[in-house]
Design an enzyme around this catalytic site. Structure first.
Site, mmCIF file in Angstrom:
data_model
loop_
_atom_site.group_PDB
_atom_site.id
_atom_site.type_symbol
_atom_site.label_atom_id
_atom_site.label_comp_id
_atom_site.label_asym_id
_atom_site.label_seq_id
_atom_site.Cartn_x
_atom_site.Cartn_y
_atom_site.Cartn_z
ATOM 1 N N ASP A 133 73.917 60.339 78.448
ATOM 2 C CA ASP A 133 73.203 60.586 77.197
ATOM 3 C C ASP A 133 72.837 59.231 76.613
ATOM 4 O OD1 ASP A 133 73.433 63.375 77.314
ATOM 5 O OD2 ASP A 133 75.343 63.383 76.243
ATOM 6 N N ASP A 147 68.765 67.646 77.819
ATOM 7 C CA ASP A 147 69.251 68.377 76.645
ATOM 8 C C ASP A 147 68.087 68.857 75.791
ATOM 9 O OD1 ASP A 147 71.848 67.736 77.464
ATOM 10 O OD2 ASP A 147 71.968 66.003 76.130
#
Length: 188
Positions: A133, A147
Site C-alpha cells: 500500500d 483497493d
C-alpha cells in the site's frame, strides 16, 4: 408482447460483456502492478513523499491484513476470500450483458487479482504475502490501485442493484412492479 417481455428480448440480444470485463480487469491489474513496483523502488519506508502537503502523500506500507489493518493475523483467509471473489466474478461474467455491470465487476476483479498476487508472491511467503500500500490521503488508511478498484467497483455494483439493473441487462423486480402499476393506472 408486454413491456417486460420486450425488455427481456432486448436483453437477450445484447452482446455478452466478458471481453469488456476482462479488459477493465487487466487495465486495473496492470496499473496496480506497475504502481506497486514503482512504489517499492522509489519510496523509502518511513520516508513519505509529500504530494499535497501532508494531506496527500506516498507512504510505503506492507499490509498483512485487510482494509483498516483488520484481520492482520488471517492473511491466509484473506487470500482464500480473494480467490473466491475471482471465481465468482468470472462465473457471473460469462452471462454478463450490462456494460455497467461489466465495469463494476471488472474493477473488482482487477483489484482482487492485484492484491491476490501480493498475497501469493510477496514476503513472507505464499498465502501469507503482505500487500503493498502506498497512497495516503488525510485520515484514510493507506491504499493502492487494487483497493481503489475494489471499492469503486463495489460501490457501482451496489448502486446498480439499488436501481434494479441486473447483470443480464434487464430491470429488476422493483421496477417491473412499478411499471405494471403505472401501466394499469394504479398507485403504489
Amino acid at each position: 408482447m408486454s413491456e417486460v417481455d420486450k425488455e427481456v428480448s432486448a436483453g437477450e440480444r445484447l452482446p455478452t460483456r466478458m471481453r469488456m470485463l476482462v479488459v477493465i480487469a487487466a487495465t486495473v491489474l496492470g496499473l496496480d502492478l506497475v504502481t506497486k513496483v514503482a512504489a517499492v523502488h522509489f519510496i523509502e519506508p518511513g520516508n513519505p513523499i509529500e504530494i499535497v502537503g501532508d494531506f496527500v502523500t506516498l507512504k510505503l506500507i506492507r499490509n498483512p491484513g485487510a482494509a483498516f489493518s483488520m484481520a492482520t493475523g488471517m492473511t491466509w483467509l484473506l487470500t482464500l476470500v480473494a480467490i473466491a471473489v475471482v471465481i465468482g466474478v468470472i462465473k457471473i461474467g460469462r452471462t454478463l450483458r450490462s456494460p455497467w455491470w461489466a465495469l463494476g465487476l471488472g474493477l473488482v476483479l482487477g483489484g482482487a487479482l492485484g492484491n491476490l498476487i501480493d498475497r501469493l508472491f510477496r514476503a513472507p511467503g505464499p498465502l501469507q504475502g503482505h500487500v503493498v500500500d502506498f497512497v495516503s490521503v488525510g485520515w484514510w488508511p493507506v491504499f493502492n490501485v487494487a483497493d481503489s478498484g475494489v471499492v469503486c467497483g463495489a460501490i457501482l455494483l451496489v448502486a446498480l442493484t439499488l436501481f434494479g439493473l441486473n447483470p443480464d441487462g434487464t430491470r429488476g423486480q422493483a421496477d417491473e412492479s412499478a411499471d405494471t402499476d403505472s401501466a394499469t393506472g394504479k398507485e403504489s
